[in-house]
Structures are given as C-alpha cells and as structure tokens.
Design a protein around this motif. Structure first.
Motif, mmCIF file in Angstrom:
data_model
loop_
_atom_site.group_PDB
_atom_site.id
_atom_site.type_symbol
_atom_site.label_atom_id
_atom_site.label_comp_id
_atom_site.label_asym_id
_atom_site.label_seq_id
_atom_site.Cartn_x
_atom_site.Cartn_y
_atom_site.Cartn_z
ATOM 1 N N GLY A 76 0.843 -1.072 0.370
ATOM 2 C CA GLY A 76 0.076 -0.022 0.311
ATOM 3 C C GLY A 76 0.567 1.238 -0.122
ATOM 4 N N LYS A 77 2.136 0.919 0.571
ATOM 5 C CA LYS A 77 3.143 2.279 0.373
ATOM 6 C C LYS A 77 4.224 2.577 -1.150
ATOM 7 C CE LYS A 77 3.767 2.672 4.711
ATOM 8 N NZ LYS A 77 4.316 3.644 5.897
ATOM 9 N N THR A 78 4.004 3.780 -1.511
ATOM 10 C CA THR A 78 4.753 4.061 -2.947
ATOM 11 C C THR A 78 6.290 4.498 -2.386
ATOM 12 O OG1 THR A 78 2.401 4.150 -3.681
ATOM 13 C CG2 THR A 78 4.352 4.879 -4.942
ATOM 14 N N LEU A 79 7.160 3.931 -3.268
ATOM 15 C CA LEU A 79 8.354 4.411 -2.948
ATOM 16 C C LEU A 79 8.962 4.980 -4.395
ATOM 17 C CD1 LEU A 79 10.997 2.964 -0.766
ATOM 18 C CD2 LEU A 79 11.379 3.129 -3.762
ATOM 19 N N VAL A 80 9.439 6.189 -4.394
ATOM 20 C CA VAL A 80 9.979 6.803 -5.743
ATOM 21 C C VAL A 80 11.398 6.610 -5.176
ATOM 22 C CG1 VAL A 80 10.166 8.670 -6.582
ATOM 23 C CG2 VAL A 80 7.856 8.262 -5.559
ATOM 24 N N THR A 81 12.322 6.445 -6.704
ATOM 25 C CA THR A 81 13.759 6.318 -6.775
ATOM 26 C C THR A 81 13.760 7.638 -7.003
ATOM 27 O OG1 THR A 81 14.615 5.027 -8.853
ATOM 28 C CG2 THR A 81 14.464 3.952 -6.257
ATOM 29 N N LEU A 82 14.813 8.443 -6.856
ATOM 30 C CA LEU A 82 14.501 9.678 -7.758
ATOM 31 C C LEU A 82 16.444 10.174 -7.494
ATOM 32 C CD1 LEU A 82 14.011 12.884 -9.254
ATOM 33 C CD2 LEU A 82 13.943 13.458 -6.495
ATOM 34 N N PHE A 83 16.981 9.626 -9.129
ATOM 35 C CA PHE A 83 18.185 10.225 -9.227
ATOM 36 C C PHE A 83 18.848 11.210 -10.103
ATOM 37 C CE2 PHE A 83 20.438 6.120 -7.418
ATOM 38 C CZ PHE A 83 19.785 5.767 -6.725
ATOM 39 N N TYR A 84 19.741 12.040 -10.219
ATOM 40 C CA TYR A 84 20.237 13.065 -10.498
ATOM 41 C C TYR A 84 21.516 12.765 -10.965
ATOM 42 C CZ TYR A 84 16.660 15.760 -8.753
ATOM 43 O OH TYR A 84 15.247 16.717 -9.202
ATOM 44 N N GLU A 85 22.196 11.255 -10.684
ATOM 45 C CA GLU A 85 23.360 11.015 -11.194
ATOM 46 C C GLU A 85 23.267 8.892 -11.451
ATOM 47 O OE1 GLU A 85 26.191 11.533 -8.124
ATOM 48 O OE2 GLU A 85 26.831 13.096 -8.318
ATOM 49 N N ALA A 86 24.866 9.017 -12.309
ATOM 50 C CA ALA A 86 24.106 7.537 -12.318
ATOM 51 C C ALA A 86 24.308 6.368 -11.469
ATOM 52 C CB ALA A 86 25.214 7.332 -13.744
ATOM 53 N N SER A 87 24.103 5.735 -11.917
ATOM 54 C CA SER A 87 23.905 4.030 -10.385
ATOM 55 C C SER A 87 23.492 2.956 -11.070
ATOM 56 C CB SER A 87 23.093 4.617 -8.906
ATOM 57 O OG SER A 87 22.778 3.187 -8.617
ATOM 58 N N SER A 140 13.078 13.898 -16.944
ATOM 59 C CA SER A 140 11.906 14.427 -16.316
ATOM 60 C C SER A 140 12.020 15.192 -16.054
ATOM 61 C CB SER A 140 12.038 14.017 -14.931
ATOM 62 O OG SER A 140 13.449 14.831 -14.306
ATOM 63 N N SER A 141 10.695 16.587 -15.438
ATOM 64 C CA SER A 141 10.853 18.183 -16.047
ATOM 65 C C SER A 141 12.192 18.993 -15.322
ATOM 66 C CB SER A 141 9.353 17.891 -15.279
ATOM 67 O OG SER A 141 8.394 17.691 -16.058
ATOM 68 N N VAL A 142 12.736 17.896 -14.518
ATOM 69 C CA VAL A 142 14.329 19.103 -14.594
ATOM 70 C C VAL A 142 14.630 19.301 -15.320
ATOM 71 C CG1 VAL A 142 16.497 18.367 -13.081
ATOM 72 C CG2 VAL A 142 15.096 17.350 -12.415
ATOM 73 N N GLN A 143 14.097 18.630 -16.843
ATOM 74 C CA GLN A 143 14.936 19.148 -18.061
ATOM 75 C C GLN A 143 14.459 20.344 -18.323
ATOM 76 O OE1 GLN A 143 18.398 17.102 -19.625
ATOM 77 N NE2 GLN A 143 18.401 16.858 -17.891
ATOM 78 N N LYS A 144 13.732 19.835 -17.763
ATOM 79 C CA LYS A 144 12.284 21.840 -17.879
ATOM 80 C C LYS A 144 12.882 22.966 -17.000
ATOM 81 C CE LYS A 144 9.260 18.764 -20.079
ATOM 82 N NZ LYS A 144 7.424 18.413 -19.903
ATOM 83 N N GLY A 145 13.622 22.381 -16.376
ATOM 84 C CA GLY A 145 13.611 23.985 -15.510
ATOM 85 C C GLY A 145 13.256 23.629 -13.717
ATOM 86 N N GLU A 146 13.276 22.287 -14.243
ATOM 87 C CA GLU A 146 12.147 22.377 -12.416
ATOM 88 C C GLU A 146 13.070 22.536 -11.210
ATOM 89 O OE1 GLU A 146 8.105 19.711 -11.988
ATOM 90 O OE2 GLU A 146 9.962 18.375 -12.108
ATOM 91 N N SER A 147 12.440 22.851 -11.064
ATOM 92 C CA SER A 147 13.250 22.883 -9.305
ATOM 93 C C SER A 147 13.603 21.446 -8.653
ATOM 94 C CB SER A 147 13.308 24.011 -8.240
ATOM 95 O OG SER A 147 12.111 23.301 -7.225
#
Ligand code: CP
Length: 336
Positions: free
Chosen positions: A63-74, A100-107
């Motif tokens: 019932g839980k959701t986990l997000v992996t958010l990687f700004y560097e390779a792994s 992701s939308s980081v490419q569009k300038g999202e903080s």
C-alpha cells in the motif's frame, strides 16, 4: 514479542519490537548509534532469510509507494532499492533527472513536492550536491533515504559494507580495516568512517596526500572542528597500511569530481596504490577484499585480486538488497 502486522514470517528476533527505531530519514551514519546499526544488521539477517524463500516477498510496505529519484548515474544502488521495495510489497516509481521535468527547469523543491503530491511515502534520492537530501527532508513528509549526495555521504553503502564485514568477521571491534584510494572525493569512505568507528573497528585510510581530505593530510595540523570526520590512522604508504589488515577496501578514483593536477598519471597511481597480490600478501591470511563499485580493474585493484577467493565485491552487491530492505522496513515502523 514480534510485530504481527509486518512480520517477515516470525522467523527471527530481528523483527522484534524491542528495537526502538525513531528515525524518520536515513541521511548519513554520523549520528547512528551502535544500537541502531545493530538493528539494521539483525533486521537484514531476517531479510536475507526472506530473500532465500521460494517467493521472496513480505507485505511490510504493502500500500506504500517508493520513488527513486536519481540525479546521478547508478547501477547497484538504484536496482537494489527497487528490488528491496518490491520484496516488501511497495509500489515503485523510478525517476532519472535526465528524463524528467528537471530538464525543463523544474527545481529540486518542486520535483520532490510533486512526487509527494502524487502519493509517495518514501523518497530514495541521489544528488550531485552534498546536503541536497537534508534540504529535501526539511520540506516533505516523506521518509527520505540518501542514496549518495556529492562527496558527502552514502549511508546505505556504509551499512551494507558493515553487514558484509560482520558476516565474515563477526564483531568488528578491533578489526583493522584499510580503505585505500580517493578518500577526498568519496562519500562511501565518509559514511564508512562513521559506521566503522561506531562499531569499534581500527580504521586506516590510505591515499596520496592530494586525495586525502584536507584536514587529514600529513602536512596539515589537525583542527578542532565539530563537523570533522572521526580521527583514524592516516597512511600514504599502502604497503605499511595493509600490514596485518583484516579488510582491504579499494575505492574508485572519482575522476568526474577531480580537478586537474591531483595525480601525475593513472599509471603512477596504480604503481603506488593498486591493491594487488603482492600487497595483499601483507594483510592477514584470508583478509577480505572489498570495493563499493563501480570497479576500474587495473587501476585501483588488479583483476586477479578483484576476482580472487578473498574478494567479496559481488557479495557486497547482493547484501545491498537485504540491507536496504532492512532500512525501509525500520523506517516504515518508525514514528510517522
Ligand atoms: N556503490 C554504488 O553506489 O554504486 P552505483 O553508483 O552503481 O549505485
């Protein structure tokens, strides 16, 4: 008394409610107590038992959701967090900053708030800026796990390294652990220094002076800095460092984080600092050879040593799944 709601089959005492886990985030090991590290180690034992089952699943995070958010390779960290979360029954979303939308300038702030708004409860993040997960943890209700921030910390790598050593050596008190390589740029070395000293190991770091953290260079007087790394033995001669070692851990040269001029050449570095068979013969018989990966064979470690019977490099990767399951399990059981 075991926790009936989330037990991994009631198989071990590690899932016992005696562990008073109150931590909401795992950002580094600098503030982990021995008891907390023991909690992770013993819970990981239970998780390893789960992973050995025909159906390696428990519903602890159902019932839980986990997000992996990687700004560097792994490769290792991202894959093992995903496997760990799925083995605990969570839904997993993987986001690489490059797609992701980081490419569009999202903080960073907007990105993590968005991930929280879609319903994520756990955020596993890697970022090139030291301290980024600390900033995020102040602005979200999600549990935040640091999967590597700049040069600063990689706590779950430190925990899986401790777990691998403990599997072979038992109690780490007094064990001589040599970490050789690019200490200055290594978040793995920093988290290992905290974890190993808390567990009572005798830690030796070895590198050319240019690859030691500034305050640890032999030519620099030690400063009283409350944020400094723990005091450990510093060597610039690998033959001397390895003498009598129980563990020799080689680190990759973090070329992507180096400015020019820190090394004369890779060949010179390998000649003086490569973990090879001749050097390893100075360590204790059967000493463990470790490396957090990715490995540059032929630079920091010789191919023969990396693939020798003493090498537990692949075992470190395998243990990463059970240790990360343990961390996620304990966070889910902690304070909301
Ligand atoms: N040790 C480690 O962090 O490896 P990855 O970069 O492949 O995740």
């Amino acid at each position: 008394m075991s926790d009936e709601r989330t037990t991994a089959g009631g198989a071990t005492a590690a899932l016992d409610v005696r562990w008073a886990w109150t931590r909401r985030h795992v950002l580094d090991l600098d503030d982990f107590s021995r008891t907390e590290i023991d909690a992770v180690m013993e819970t990981a034992d239970a998780m390893r038992e789960v992973l050995g089952r025909e159906v390696p699943r428990v519903p602890a995070l159902r019932g839980k959701t986990l997000v992996t958010l990687f700004y560097e390779a792994s490769t290792r960290t991202r894959a093992s967090f995903e496997l760990a979360a799925k083995a605990l029954g969570a839904d997993v979303i993987n986001i690489a900053a490059s797609g992701s939308s980081v490419q569009k300038g999202e903080s960073l702030y907007d990105t993590v708030r968005t991930l929280q708004a879609v319903g994520s409860q756990v955020l596993v993040m890697r970022h090139g800026a030291s301290g980024a997960p600390y900033l995020v943890a102040q602005h979200v209700q999600m549990n935040v796990v640091n999967a590597g921030d700049g040069w600063h910390a990689h706590p779950t790598q430190g925990l899986l390294d401790l777990y691998t050593m403990r599997s072979h050596l038992g109690d780490l008190r007094g064990k001589r652990v040599v970490i050789v390589g690019d200490i200055a740029h290594s978040r793995v070395a920093r988290s290992n220094l905290w974890g190993l000293t808390t567990m009572g190991a005798q830690v030796v770091i070895c590198a050319p002076p240019t690859l030691l953290p500034y305050g640890m260079r032999p030519s620099v007087a030690p400063v009283e800095d409350p944020l400094a790394l723990p005091r450990v033995q510093v060597e610039t001669d690998l033959d001397r460092a390895v003498e009598g070692a129980d563990v020799v851990m080689a680190l990759r040269l973090q070329l992507e984080r180096m400015t020019a001029g820190l090394l004369p050449s890779l060949r010179e570095y390998a000649r003086l600092y490569q973990v090879n068979e001749e050097r390893l013969s100075r360590a204790r018989t059967g000493a463990l050879v470790m490396h957090p990966g990715p490995v540059n064979e032929g630079v920091e470690i010789s191919p023969a040593v990396a693939r020798s019977l003493q090498s537990v490099i692949e075992e470190q990767v395998t243990n990463g799944v059970a240790v990360r399951m343990a961390v996620l399990y304990l966070l889910a059981r902690g304070k909301p």
